[in-house]
Design a protein around this motif. Sequence first.
Motif, PDB file in Angstrom:
ATOM      1  N   ASP A  33      -1.876  60.694  61.308  1.00  0.00           N
ATOM      2  CA  ASP A  33      -0.450  61.045  61.487  1.00  0.00           C
ATOM      3  C   ASP A  33       0.433  60.144  60.644  1.00  0.00           C
ATOM      4  OD1 ASP A  33      -1.278  62.991  63.221  1.00  0.00           O
ATOM      5  OD2 ASP A  33      -0.937  61.776  65.037  1.00  0.00           O
ATOM      6  N   SER A  36       0.297  61.166  57.108  1.00  0.00           N
ATOM      7  CA  SER A  36       1.114  62.381  56.852  1.00  0.00           C
ATOM      8  C   SER A  36       2.593  62.031  56.809  1.00  0.00           C
ATOM      9  CB  SER A  36       0.833  63.428  57.928  1.00  0.00           C
ATOM     10  OG  SER A  36       1.211  62.926  59.199  1.00  0.00           O
ATOM     11  N   LYS A  37       2.996  61.114  57.739  1.00  0.00           N
ATOM     12  CA  LYS A  37       4.419  60.718  57.727  1.00  0.00           C
ATOM     13  C   LYS A  37       4.770  59.993  56.437  1.00  0.00           C
ATOM     14  CE  LYS A  37       4.976  60.323  62.730  1.00  0.00           C
ATOM     15  NZ  LYS A  37       5.230  59.394  63.858  1.00  0.00           N
ATOM     16  N   ALA A  39       3.382  60.445  53.594  1.00  0.00           N
ATOM     17  CA  ALA A  39       3.453  61.464  52.533  1.00  0.00           C
ATOM     18  C   ALA A  39       4.795  62.202  52.577  1.00  0.00           C
ATOM     19  CB  ALA A  39       2.290  62.443  52.684  1.00  0.00           C
ATOM     20  N   GLU A  40       5.247  62.542  53.824  1.00  0.00           N
ATOM     21  CA  GLU A  40       6.546  63.211  53.945  1.00  0.00           C
ATOM     22  C   GLU A  40       7.675  62.327  53.435  1.00  0.00           C
ATOM     23  OE1 GLU A  40       6.914  64.290  57.974  1.00  0.00           O
ATOM     24  OE2 GLU A  40       5.384  65.882  57.919  1.00  0.00           O
ATOM     25  N   LEU A  41       7.605  61.051  53.827  1.00  0.00           N
ATOM     26  CA  LEU A  41       8.649  60.133  53.355  1.00  0.00           C
ATOM     27  C   LEU A  41       8.605  59.990  51.838  1.00  0.00           C
ATOM     28  CD1 LEU A  41       8.422  57.360  56.093  1.00  0.00           C
ATOM     29  CD2 LEU A  41      10.262  59.008  55.777  1.00  0.00           C
ATOM     30  N   THR A  42       7.428  60.021  51.271  1.00  0.00           N
ATOM     31  CA  THR A  42       7.332  59.936  49.803  1.00  0.00           C
ATOM     32  C   THR A  42       7.979  61.158  49.146  1.00  0.00           C
ATOM     33  OG1 THR A  42       5.255  58.715  50.077  1.00  0.00           O
ATOM     34  CG2 THR A  42       5.712  59.618  47.916  1.00  0.00           C
ATOM     35  N   GLU A  43       7.735  62.323  49.741  1.00  0.00           N
ATOM     36  CA  GLU A  43       8.362  63.551  49.195  1.00  0.00           C
ATOM     37  C   GLU A  43       9.864  63.501  49.330  1.00  0.00           C
ATOM     38  OE1 GLU A  43       7.004  65.996  47.571  1.00  0.00           O
ATOM     39  OE2 GLU A  43       4.980  65.145  47.711  1.00  0.00           O
ATOM     40  N   SER A  44      10.334  63.052  50.506  1.00  0.00           N
ATOM     41  CA  SER A  44      11.793  62.960  50.686  1.00  0.00           C
ATOM     42  C   SER A  44      12.394  61.949  49.716  1.00  0.00           C
ATOM     43  CB  SER A  44      12.114  62.589  52.127  1.00  0.00           C
ATOM     44  OG  SER A  44      11.569  61.302  52.418  1.00  0.00           O
ATOM     45  N   THR A  45      11.631  60.844  49.487  1.00  0.00           N
ATOM     46  CA  THR A  45      12.127  59.838  48.522  1.00  0.00           C
ATOM     47  C   THR A  45      12.231  60.448  47.118  1.00  0.00           C
ATOM     48  OG1 THR A  45      11.045  58.126  49.830  1.00  0.00           O
ATOM     49  CG2 THR A  45      11.687  57.553  47.603  1.00  0.00           C
ATOM     50  N   ASP A 766       6.060  62.403  69.727  1.00  0.00           N
ATOM     51  CA  ASP A 766       6.615  62.655  68.382  1.00  0.00           C
ATOM     52  C   ASP A 766       7.814  63.600  68.454  1.00  0.00           C
ATOM     53  OD1 ASP A 766       4.706  61.019  67.326  1.00  0.00           O
ATOM     54  OD2 ASP A 766       3.317  62.657  66.837  1.00  0.00           O
TER      55      ASP A 766
END
Length: 781
Positions: A33, A36-37, A39-45, A766
């Motif tokens: 998890d 994955s979080k 990775a999401e933060l990297t995409e948002s960045t 979550d």
Amino acid sequence: MASGDIQNKYQRLAQEYAKMKSQHSVLKKAVIDEQSKVAELTESTKLKDLSIRKFEQEIDSLTFRNQQLAKRVTVLQDELDSASVKKKNKMKGPVEPAPVVADPSVFGEDLQKKIQENERLHMQVHQETEEHRQVVASLQVRLEQLEKEAGQHQSVLDSIHQNHKALVDKLQQEKAMLEVKLQKQETDVRDSKRIADHCQQQLKRVHADLSYRLDDSTKVIQEKVIFNDTKYQELNVLNVPTHDRKHQVKAKELIGQALGYIADLVSGMSNYLTYAEQRSQIFPMDSTTGEPLSPINRRLCQYLHENAAHLRPIEQSFRSFHEGLKEDALTTLETATGIQDFSEKFHSYVAYMEKLLPYQLRSLEEECAVSTCSATLEARNMELHASLPKLTATLSKLDNYLSLIAAASKSSREHPRTNQAAFFTQMAGGLNQLHEVLKEISKHYNTKVSLEHQLPTATQKLKTTDECVVSSLVALVSCTGKFAPFFSSNLEFFVSRAGYRTRGVSLCRDTEGPVSSPVVTDLRDRATSYISRLKRPCPESVPYKTAVLNRRTLLSSTESREGLAQQLTTAQEKIRGLEQEKEHWMLEAQLLQVRLEKETKRVSQLEVDLRQLQAGQVLTPAPPVEVTPTAAPGDRKSVGSEVETSMLGKLESSAADESSESETREQLIKAHFTGRVTELTSQLQLADSKAVNFNSECRALQQRLGLAEKAKEKFQEELQTAQQKIAQLQDELTTTTSNYESQLSMMSEHLCSMNDKLTQQRDEIDALKLSNKGSKKGKGR
């Protein structure tokens, strides 16, 4: 270890394993998890970086437009200034035609709008920049926190994985060890049961035997043994003396101390003789420089070199005597047979010293004959020359008394027991005398060495060797100075009687203690001599390997016995035929020999008769035939009649010879058949003995076969018992395995349900976190 304890331990291990497995799955899901979080933060960045780049482009375009507007404003301001100047000039000078100028209010409004728009854009860019910086900073902080948490989770996961792996390996090793231990314990249990049964049977037999012996002994004691009253001394002296263990312990301790002193004495004497050999090789002639030694010094060095061969056996023999002593056996001069070996080795050493003495004295005389020897040094040499025979005489005295003491353990001793105290006293005096003699030798040698070192021919090697000799003599003086007082102080113990005491001492009224009867002493001496005679070396036996090889050879010969029997039968038939032929030809040879002898005698007789006829003599008739009276020599008739008579006698003698030949032949045949009967009788006896031997071997083989069959039956029973136990253990193993599998399946199901619950709780947490974040963002906006 009981089976219940093992099962409880396995259950606890299974529970721990289930807990670790559940923690492992939960942590693994948490790490996934978090990844994955991240990775999401990297995409948002990345998206935020794109928006930032877009805003930066807009800012650049606005900056470019602001610069253009600023230039435009500057141009307009210049135009305005030039217009105001021209207007002033116009008012002062002639009126010129004014150029066409745009309305300044229009430009002012346009400029005002541009300025306001530029200001608004600047404010908006500043706000967006601040918001973007704050968002980037918060995201960076959160990213660092998440990376840190991810690293912590990864390390925790790795450590848990390693611990789990180590725990699994440890549990597997413990399981294997427990299985091996279980098998070993089961084997031990089987062996213990078998041994217990055997011991129980032996116990029953021993109990029955001891009960029988106890009853028999009780009966004998009640009927035969007289009551032993220790109150009266005249009856108590006939009791068998008991062994005083304190006496034995003290004797062994004193002998151990004496061993130390003897070892020091042997070491010091060996050093003294060794250094004396080195000194003889370098003084008065140094052989290392190529100068030849004198015959006396050469022989002296040769004998001195052999000192270890005579000194080491002394220490070894006494050490063997000390090691042979035991606390459970009384040691007296009668039983101490080891002193004889020590006495022999010491006698050999004394003989060696006596052989060495003349060469030492001659060597000192040669040193006195050297040209560099002064009168004072010669006097010191003569003093040492007089001291050396005293040392040999003292050692010889010690050897004599030691041999007398050692002879007490021999059955053929020639001195009474009452003289042993005098022997020990003289031995102590000899040790004191040895100390004084060695002190005198050390003093004379030290004075001699100090004078030799002052000579100009004294080398450093000689000085070093002399110092070593002096130190060895000092060590000998010190050792004998300790040994002599030790022997003298314990002289009372050495000369005391053996460590026996009579039973009933406490009940005896005599203050001096009871005295054993002479019969008891005689019986003790007889027992000592009997035990000493028993200590003889055992006869040599056949080695084990040779016995095994002989047994294998016997077995292999037994297997090929049928073939050998057939070959033996064939060979016996051939031998029988050859013997018959041999007997036939021997008989023929004997007959021919008899005939030859008869013919030889007849030929010799005929030759004699022929010689007599040729000589004109009267023929001598054969002994068994009667002869007629002889006639005159001149009458022919009478001669003819005599000849005829003699011929008749010859015929009669030939007939007699034939009859004697037949008798001789009969006697030879009779002797031959008598010998043959005797030989056949011996062969028959040999065959009977072989048959008896074969019969005994067959009986022995039959007994071995019976024992082998019994052993086979016993092993079959043990094999059946072992197979039954193996089947029982396999059933237990199957049951235990099924129980473990059922428990593991139940634990796995329980862990799966717990994992599902944990997953649901995690999702709810979550979701609550996301809802809380959304509410916070809404409030912030």
